[in-house]
Design a protein around this motif. Structure first.
Motif, mmCIF file in Angstrom:
data_model
loop_
_atom_site.group_PDB
_atom_site.id
_atom_site.type_symbol
_atom_site.label_atom_id
_atom_site.label_comp_id
_atom_site.label_asym_id
_atom_site.label_seq_id
_atom_site.Cartn_x
_atom_site.Cartn_y
_atom_site.Cartn_z
ATOM 1 N N LEU A 81 0.819 -1.211 0.000
ATOM 2 C CA LEU A 81 0.000 0.000 0.000
ATOM 3 C C LEU A 81 0.854 1.263 0.000
ATOM 4 O O LEU A 81 0.498 2.266 -0.605
ATOM 5 C CB LEU A 81 -0.934 -0.029 1.220
ATOM 6 C CG LEU A 81 -2.138 0.893 1.206
ATOM 7 C CD1 LEU A 81 -2.847 0.850 -0.117
ATOM 8 C CD2 LEU A 81 -3.092 0.522 2.321
ATOM 9 N N LYS A 82 2.025 1.211 0.650
ATOM 10 C CA LYS A 82 2.897 2.387 0.675
ATOM 11 C C LYS A 82 3.363 2.733 -0.729
ATOM 12 O O LYS A 82 3.387 3.896 -1.129
ATOM 13 C CB LYS A 82 4.108 2.143 1.575
ATOM 14 C CG LYS A 82 3.763 2.234 3.029
ATOM 15 C CD LYS A 82 5.007 2.359 3.883
ATOM 16 C CE LYS A 82 4.594 2.425 5.342
ATOM 17 N NZ LYS A 82 5.638 2.824 6.233
ATOM 18 N N GLU A 83 3.706 1.689 -1.467
ATOM 19 C CA GLU A 83 4.145 1.904 -2.833
ATOM 20 C C GLU A 83 2.985 2.424 -3.688
ATOM 21 O O GLU A 83 3.157 3.328 -4.507
ATOM 22 C CB GLU A 83 4.660 0.572 -3.383
ATOM 23 C CG GLU A 83 5.670 0.729 -4.485
ATOM 24 C CD GLU A 83 6.291 -0.621 -4.819
ATOM 25 O OE1 GLU A 83 6.613 -1.386 -3.899
ATOM 26 O OE2 GLU A 83 6.425 -0.891 -6.012
ATOM 27 N N PHE A 84 1.812 1.853 -3.449
ATOM 28 C CA PHE A 84 0.616 2.252 -4.191
ATOM 29 C C PHE A 84 0.297 3.727 -3.945
ATOM 30 O O PHE A 84 -0.158 4.441 -4.840
ATOM 31 C CB PHE A 84 -0.547 1.354 -3.747
ATOM 32 C CG PHE A 84 -1.713 1.332 -4.702
ATOM 33 C CD1 PHE A 84 -1.544 1.585 -6.055
ATOM 34 C CD2 PHE A 84 -2.987 1.033 -4.238
ATOM 35 C CE1 PHE A 84 -2.620 1.539 -6.935
ATOM 36 C CE2 PHE A 84 -4.076 0.988 -5.113
ATOM 37 C CZ PHE A 84 -3.885 1.239 -6.458
ATOM 38 N N SER A 85 0.581 4.202 -2.715
ATOM 39 C CA SER A 85 0.183 5.566 -2.350
ATOM 40 C C SER A 85 1.025 6.637 -3.038
ATOM 41 O O SER A 85 0.747 7.822 -2.906
ATOM 42 C CB SER A 85 0.266 5.752 -0.836
ATOM 43 O OG SER A 85 1.608 5.888 -0.437
ATOM 44 N N THR A 86 2.058 6.228 -3.781
ATOM 45 C CA THR A 86 2.821 7.227 -4.533
ATOM 46 C C THR A 86 2.166 7.536 -5.879
ATOM 47 O O THR A 86 2.632 8.387 -6.627
ATOM 48 C CB THR A 86 4.267 6.742 -4.785
ATOM 49 O OG1 THR A 86 4.200 5.496 -5.483
ATOM 50 C CG2 THR A 86 5.027 6.554 -3.499
#
Lengths: 318, 131
Positions: free
Chosen positions: A10-15
């Motif tokens: 999700l952290k990667e997705f949030s970029t």
């Protein structure tokens, strides 16, 4: 550009840079835009989008504003899928003739429609797109009611729901017909990929959307869209309702590949009784009266038998 | 263009999302985009709110649940960090508060007129009874 966007967590997705904008006029707590964001953020490629008439269309294109940062078209209630299919056909023709200005770009063709515009009014048109085999994705935002026009029943409305055209009262328990099994119908068209998703399982959703982009041919995505206005629950509980729908198996998550291979993609650790899902929504509150309580039992039986059917389909691989 | 009535257009007129040319929208963050007056990004729905979310970054673990489940693109996350709430586009639905997993929550709803500094100063303590 054509390689698949890598989304590990999700952290990667949030970029991701969103291509769907705020200050649209969807109700607070509407699941439509959560689903649209999860779909659009699953790729970095160019987008050719359409929306059939419905909440999503009327709320994101109110003059003088648009909420879409991509090519977007709306024509009628029924033909969003056909409009996108037409764009795809033109793209292929120009590509073949070598007349594309930027042939290295690899646009994705997506049509969004509500359950009214997919299960009922636009059904023939989607069926046509599948039969012709366009390389498009049709995403249904299934809120089980015509929410845009004031809550009339659609063929996606489940048994017992109280809607403006099937109100519950002393003589009726509301909607009497069962929900249309759209997944089986679309799988029977022989499309390469048909999947059911829910916004709370974002990773499952992104995986399915990306798989849909990778296959060649028409893709059907059926997304549960919790509607706080018509299902009558507090807007803050949208994700809670989504969790209940997947964990009670009222909305099982599965995919069908090439019309045959069925895979269940989410098995809840603790299956919750469907009663809790019904109790969380105002549209089912009359079912808890003594005279209609037998319907809850029938609901549970229906959900159980559907789950058993899906499991047997998965085992049989046919 | 934005002052033209909806029935005063010439046939074939275009409303664009952006002023000028953007080649790679998916690679351009919102602050770097040249939004036109016809993009709903320049509008505000702040007057829809009865309650507003207040963000306390002391407890935030940057799980990004609020980012993925926000229906109004109002959670601003940059470089994998949650940095605040976009108060022009937030409708105050409260989903971000519900999905926040920290104890105490890093986002809480307060009345629209509440003073943010004062609420941050008296943020609830960790609830020991909760798992």
């Amino acid at each position: 550009m054509s390689e698949m966007k890598k989304i590990k967590n999700l952290k990667e997705f949030s970029t991701s840079a969103d291509r769907f904008e705020g200050a649209n006029l969807l109700c607070p707590g509407c699941a439509h835009s959560i689903i649209v964001r999860e779909v659009l953020n699953a790729t970095n490629d160019d987008l050719v989008l359409s929306a059939s008439t419905g909440c999503l269309e009327v709320c994101t294109a109110v003059y003088p504003y648009t909420s879409w940062d991509a090519s977007w078209i709306h024509i009628g209630f029924e033909n969003g899928s056909t409009a996108v299919a037409g764009a795809e056909a033109m793209y292929n023709a120009l590509k073949k003739k070598g007349r594309l200005k930027q042939p290295e770009r690899n646009p994705k063709f997506i049509s969004f429609a509500g359950d009214g515009a997919s299960y009922d009014i636009g059904f023939q048109w989607i069926s046509g797109c599948f039969e012709r085999g366009h390389n498009i994705m049709h995403v249904v935002l299934d809120n089980e009611v015509y929410a845009n026009t004031g809550g009339q029943r659609s063929s996606s409305t489940p048994i017992g729901g109280s809607n403006t055209t099937t109100p519950a009262g002393t003589h009726s328990y509301g909607e009497k017909q069962n929900k249309k099994d759209m997944m089986a119908i679309m799988a029977a068209h022989g499309g390469p990929y048909v999947a059911q998703v829910s916004p709370n399982k974002w990773k499952d959703m992104v995986k399915k959307i990306q798989h849909g982009f990778s296959v060649d041919g028409p893709v059907f995505i059926n997304a549960a869209s919790q509607c706080c206005t018509e299902w009558k629950f507090d807007p803050k509980d949208t994700m809670h309702l989504a969790d209940l729908s997947t964990d009670t198996l009222a909305w099982p998550l599965y995919e069908i590949i090439d019309g045959k291979e069925l895979n269940i993609t989410y098995r809840p650790k603790n299956v919750i009784p469907v009663e809790e899902y019904l109790a969380a929504q105002g549209r089912f509150k009359h079912l808890f009266k003594d005279e209609y309580k037998y319907l809850i039992k029938e609901w549970q039986e229906r959900v159980d038998s559907n789950w058993a059917y899906l499991n047997r389909r998965e085992e049989a691989r046919v | 263009m934005a002052n033209t009535g909806w029935d005063e257009f010439e046939i074939g007129a275009m409303l664009r999302s952006f002023d000028g040319k953007i080649d790679d929208i998916a690679g351009t963050l919102q602050e770097d985009r040249a939004y036109s007056q016809n993009n709903s990004f320049v509008a505000s729905v702040a007057d829809w709110r009865i309650e507003k979310p207040v963000f306390n970054k002391d407890f935030c673990i940057d799980c990004q649940f609020c980012w993925i489940y926000c229906p109004d693109i109002s959670i601003i996350s940059r470089d994998k960090k949650m940095i605040g709430v976009d108060m022009d586009h937030c409708k105050g639905c409260g989903i971000c508060v519900e999905v926040c997993p920290t104890n105490p929550k890093s986002l809480l709803m307060f009345p629209e007129h509440a003073d943010e500094e004062a609420e941050l100063a008296k943020w609830p303590e960790k609830d020991e009874e909760k798992k």
